[in-house]
Design a protein around this motif. Structure first.
Motif, PDB file in Angstrom:
ATOM      1  N   GLY A  44      82.373  38.059   9.571  1.00 45.89           N
ATOM      2  CA  GLY A  44      81.726  37.423  10.702  1.00 45.89           C
ATOM      3  C   GLY A  44      80.238  37.268  10.474  1.00 45.89           C
ATOM      4  O   GLY A  44      79.722  37.466   9.370  1.00 45.89           O
ATOM      5  N   ILE A  45      79.570  36.939  11.549  1.00 47.45           N
ATOM      6  CA  ILE A  45      78.114  36.792  11.559  1.00 47.45           C
ATOM      7  C   ILE A  45      77.580  37.786  12.580  1.00 47.45           C
ATOM      8  O   ILE A  45      78.053  37.841  13.715  1.00 47.45           O
ATOM      9  CB  ILE A  45      77.691  35.357  11.960  1.00 47.45           C
ATOM     10  N   HIS A  46      76.592  38.557  12.169  1.00 49.99           N
ATOM     11  CA  HIS A  46      75.965  39.537  13.062  1.00 49.99           C
ATOM     12  C   HIS A  46      74.462  39.409  12.906  1.00 49.99           C
ATOM     13  O   HIS A  46      73.942  39.533  11.792  1.00 49.99           O
ATOM     14  CB  HIS A  46      76.448  40.946  12.693  1.00 49.99           C
ATOM     15  N   HIS A  47      73.790  39.147  14.001  1.00 46.11           N
ATOM     16  CA  HIS A  47      72.335  38.924  13.968  1.00 46.11           C
ATOM     17  C   HIS A  47      71.980  37.864  12.922  1.00 46.11           C
ATOM     18  O   HIS A  47      71.078  38.049  12.100  1.00 46.11           O
ATOM     19  CB  HIS A  47      71.571  40.221  13.718  1.00 46.11           C
ATOM     20  N   ASP A  48      72.718  36.755  12.954  1.00 45.63           N
ATOM     21  CA  ASP A  48      72.489  35.596  12.085  1.00 45.63           C
ATOM     22  C   ASP A  48      72.715  35.870  10.596  1.00 45.63           C
ATOM     23  O   ASP A  48      72.268  35.106   9.756  1.00 45.63           O
ATOM     24  CB  ASP A  48      71.074  35.021  12.285  1.00 45.63           C
ATOM     25  N   ARG A  49      73.400  36.936  10.261  1.00 43.96           N
ATOM     26  CA  ARG A  49      73.692  37.247   8.863  1.00 43.96           C
ATOM     27  C   ARG A  49      75.194  37.486   8.689  1.00 43.96           C
ATOM     28  O   ARG A  49      75.820  38.140   9.518  1.00 43.96           O
ATOM     29  CB  ARG A  49      72.941  38.492   8.410  1.00 43.96           C
ATOM     30  N   PRO A  50      75.764  36.996   7.599  1.00 41.18           N
ATOM     31  CA  PRO A  50      77.180  37.233   7.363  1.00 41.18           C
ATOM     32  C   PRO A  50      77.437  38.700   6.994  1.00 41.18           C
ATOM     33  O   PRO A  50      76.577  39.367   6.423  1.00 41.18           O
ATOM     34  CB  PRO A  50      77.514  36.317   6.189  1.00 41.18           C
ATOM     35  N   TYR A  51      78.625  39.174   7.370  1.00 37.62           N
ATOM     36  CA  TYR A  51      79.021  40.523   6.972  1.00 37.62           C
ATOM     37  C   TYR A  51      80.487  40.505   6.568  1.00 37.62           C
ATOM     38  O   TYR A  51      81.250  39.612   6.933  1.00 37.62           O
ATOM     39  CB  TYR A  51      78.775  41.546   8.091  1.00 37.62           C
ATOM     40  N   PHE A  52      80.883  41.530   5.827  1.00 37.51           N
ATOM     41  CA  PHE A  52      82.259  41.697   5.391  1.00 37.51           C
ATOM     42  C   PHE A  52      82.595  43.181   5.420  1.00 37.51           C
ATOM     43  O   PHE A  52      81.885  43.997   4.815  1.00 37.51           O
ATOM     44  CB  PHE A  52      82.456  41.141   3.977  1.00 37.51           C
ATOM     45  N   ILE A  53      83.659  43.521   6.134  1.00 39.71           N
ATOM     46  CA  ILE A  53      84.155  44.893   6.232  1.00 39.71           C
ATOM     47  C   ILE A  53      85.538  44.919   5.610  1.00 39.71           C
ATOM     48  O   ILE A  53      86.348  44.018   5.861  1.00 39.71           O
ATOM     49  CB  ILE A  53      84.219  45.343   7.705  1.00 39.71           C
ATOM     50  N   ALA A  54      85.823  45.938   4.807  1.00 33.60           N
ATOM     51  CA  ALA A  54      87.140  46.059   4.186  1.00 33.60           C
ATOM     52  C   ALA A  54      87.623  47.489   4.297  1.00 33.60           C
ATOM     53  O   ALA A  54      86.834  48.431   4.261  1.00 33.60           O
ATOM     54  CB  ALA A  54      87.069  45.640   2.724  1.00 33.60           C
ATOM     55  N   GLY A  55      88.958  47.618   4.422  1.00 30.99           N
ATOM     56  CA  GLY A  55      89.518  48.954   4.510  1.00 30.99           C
ATOM     57  C   GLY A  55      91.026  48.946   4.567  1.00 30.99           C
ATOM     58  O   GLY A  55      91.676  47.971   4.177  1.00 30.99           O
ATOM     59  N   THR A  56      91.561  50.039   5.100  1.00 26.65           N
ATOM     60  CA  THR A  56      92.994  50.290   5.104  1.00 26.65           C
ATOM     61  C   THR A  56      93.430  50.789   6.471  1.00 26.65           C
ATOM     62  O   THR A  56      92.706  51.555   7.120  1.00 26.65           O
ATOM     63  CB  THR A  56      93.328  51.373   4.058  1.00 26.65           C
ATOM     64  N   VAL A  57      94.622  50.379   6.877  1.00 25.87           N
ATOM     65  CA  VAL A  57      95.233  50.912   8.091  1.00 25.87           C
ATOM     66  C   VAL A  57      95.728  52.326   7.774  1.00 25.87           C
ATOM     67  O   VAL A  57      96.569  52.511   6.902  1.00 25.87           O
ATOM     68  CB  VAL A  57      96.403  50.032   8.572  1.00 25.87           C
ATOM     69  N   VAL A  58      95.183  53.304   8.459  1.00 25.14           N
ATOM     70  CA  VAL A  58      95.591  54.698   8.272  1.00 25.14           C
ATOM     71  C   VAL A  58      96.835  54.978   9.107  1.00 25.14           C
ATOM     72  O   VAL A  58      97.766  55.637   8.656  1.00 25.14           O
ATOM     73  CB  VAL A  58      94.450  55.664   8.668  1.00 25.14           C
ATOM     74  N   LYS A  59      96.843  54.459  10.337  1.00 24.73           N
ATOM     75  CA  LYS A  59      97.964  54.696  11.249  1.00 24.73           C
ATOM     76  C   LYS A  59      98.037  53.554  12.244  1.00 24.73           C
ATOM     77  O   LYS A  59      97.021  53.132  12.779  1.00 24.73           O
ATOM     78  CB  LYS A  59      97.758  56.017  11.987  1.00 24.73           C
ATOM     79  N   ILE A  60      99.238  53.079  12.484  1.00 21.09           N
ATOM     80  CA  ILE A  60      99.437  52.100  13.545  1.00 21.09           C
ATOM     81  C   ILE A  60     100.704  52.493  14.297  1.00 21.09           C
ATOM     82  O   ILE A  60     101.754  52.702  13.706  1.00 21.09           O
ATOM     83  CB  ILE A  60      99.493  50.655  13.000  1.00 21.09           C
ATOM     84  N   GLU A  61     100.533  52.675  15.594  1.00 25.49           N
ATOM     85  CA  GLU A  61     101.618  53.110  16.463  1.00 25.49           C
ATOM     86  C   GLU A  61     101.580  52.282  17.747  1.00 25.49           C
ATOM     87  O   GLU A  61     101.002  52.688  18.747  1.00 25.49           O
ATOM     88  CB  GLU A  61     101.458  54.603  16.775  1.00 25.49           C
ATOM     89  N   PRO A  62     102.196  51.067  17.700  1.00 26.22           N
ATOM     90  CA  PRO A  62     102.166  50.191  18.868  1.00 26.22           C
ATOM     91  C   PRO A  62     102.873  50.841  20.060  1.00 26.22           C
ATOM     92  O   PRO A  62     103.884  51.496  19.872  1.00 26.22           O
ATOM     93  CB  PRO A  62     102.923  48.954  18.411  1.00 26.22           C
ATOM     94  N   PRO A  63     102.394  50.656  21.256  1.00 23.70           N
ATOM     95  CA  PRO A  63     101.141  50.019  21.667  1.00 23.70           C
ATOM     96  C   PRO A  63     100.049  51.037  21.965  1.00 23.70           C
ATOM     97  O   PRO A  63      99.243  50.834  22.868  1.00 23.70           O
ATOM     98  CB  PRO A  63     101.545  49.284  22.946  1.00 23.70           C
ATOM     99  N   ARG A  64     100.004  52.122  21.232  1.00 21.52           N
ATOM    100  CA  ARG A  64      99.106  53.213  21.601  1.00 21.52           C
ATOM    101  C   ARG A  64      97.950  53.492  20.664  1.00 21.52           C
ATOM    102  O   ARG A  64      96.911  53.969  21.111  1.00 21.52           O
ATOM    103  CB  ARG A  64      99.915  54.500  21.759  1.00 21.52           C
ATOM    104  N   GLU A  65      98.110  53.225  19.377  1.00 20.06           N
ATOM    105  CA  GLU A  65      97.063  53.690  18.475  1.00 20.06           C
ATOM    106  C   GLU A  65      96.954  52.827  17.215  1.00 20.06           C
ATOM    107  O   GLU A  65      97.959  52.465  16.611  1.00 20.06           O
ATOM    108  CB  GLU A  65      97.358  55.138  18.060  1.00 20.06           C
ATOM    109  N   LEU A  66      95.709  52.545  16.853  1.00 19.01           N
ATOM    110  CA  LEU A  66      95.373  51.913  15.579  1.00 19.01           C
ATOM    111  C   LEU A  66      94.213  52.695  14.983  1.00 19.01           C
ATOM    112  O   LEU A  66      93.189  52.886  15.640  1.00 19.01           O
ATOM    113  CB  LEU A  66      94.957  50.449  15.757  1.00 19.01           C
ATOM    114  N   VAL A  67      94.396  53.158  13.743  1.00 18.83           N
ATOM    115  CA  VAL A  67      93.343  53.882  13.038  1.00 18.83           C
ATOM    116  C   VAL A  67      93.133  53.183  11.701  1.00 18.83           C
ATOM    117  O   VAL A  67      94.094  52.971  10.959  1.00 18.83           O
ATOM    118  CB  VAL A  67      93.716  55.363  12.807  1.00 18.83           C
ATOM    119  N   VAL A  68      91.885  52.802  11.438  1.00 27.01           N
ATOM    120  CA  VAL A  68      91.552  52.187  10.155  1.00 27.01           C
ATOM    121  C   VAL A  68      90.387  52.937   9.516  1.00 27.01           C
ATOM    122  O   VAL A  68      89.514  53.449  10.206  1.00 27.01           O
ATOM    123  CB  VAL A  68      91.214  50.678  10.275  1.00 27.01           C
ATOM    124  N   SER A  69      90.436  53.001   8.205  1.00 29.02           N
ATOM    125  CA  SER A  69      89.329  53.518   7.418  1.00 29.02           C
ATOM    126  C   SER A  69      88.696  52.306   6.755  1.00 29.02           C
ATOM    127  O   SER A  69      89.385  51.541   6.072  1.00 29.02           O
ATOM    128  CB  SER A  69      89.843  54.502   6.361  1.00 29.02           C
TER     129      SER A  69
END
Length: 148
Positions: free
Chosen positions: A51-76
């Motif tokens: 995305g763009i944040h404060h007029d600058r592009p950014y990139f975040i990358a990681g892994t899903v640690v836990k996903i338990e619909p519809p209660r929890e999403l954890v990413v590193s």
């Protein structure tokens, strides 16, 4: 070393399944974060955000640690691009949802800031505290508008 986290809690007048669409799907997170999101919805899946944040592009990358619909999403994840310094660590984003009599309680715990280099640890912790505050302020109205 003391654990440094940002914690935000918000009450949303919508059923947990509706709130989950904004937490547990790439499309919903993209709308909420106003970014392009990749979320592979299984433990060990890929997480990316561009995305763009404060007029600058950014990139975040990681892994899903836990996903338990519809209660929890954890990413590193790690910020792969910054304006000032190398972001040397992965932090953990834990989104937790709980049904309430009036809708859903949403909670974020963003942890791992204690592992940042001391010279800019506090600045980034304070920055994320403010950014998550703004992000959570608009979250209920986004979800509730989707119900209309």
């Amino acid at each position: 070393m003391e654990t440094l986290t940002v914690t935000k809690v918000v009450e949303i007048e919508a059923p947990i399944e509706q709130v989950w669409t904004f937490v547990g799907t790439a499309e919903g997170l993209g709308r909420w974060f106003e970014a392009e999101v990749v979320l592979e919805g299984q433990d060990g899946g890929r997480y990316e955000e561009r995305g763009i944040h404060h007029d600058r592009p950014y990139f975040i990358a990681g892994t899903v640690v836990k996903i338990e619909p519809p209660r929890e999403l954890v990413v590193s994840c790690r910020l792969e691009t910054t304006r000032d310094v190398m972001w040397p660590i992965y932090t953990t984003l834990a989104f937790r949802l709980e049904s309430t009599p009036n809708g859903t309680l949403g909670k974020l715990v963003h942890s791992g800031f204690e592992n940042l280099p001391e010279e800019y640890r506090e600045d980034y912790l304070n920055g994320f505290e403010a950014e998550w505050g703004e992000t959570f302020e608009r979250f209920p109205s986004l979800v509730e508008a989707d119900l209309a």
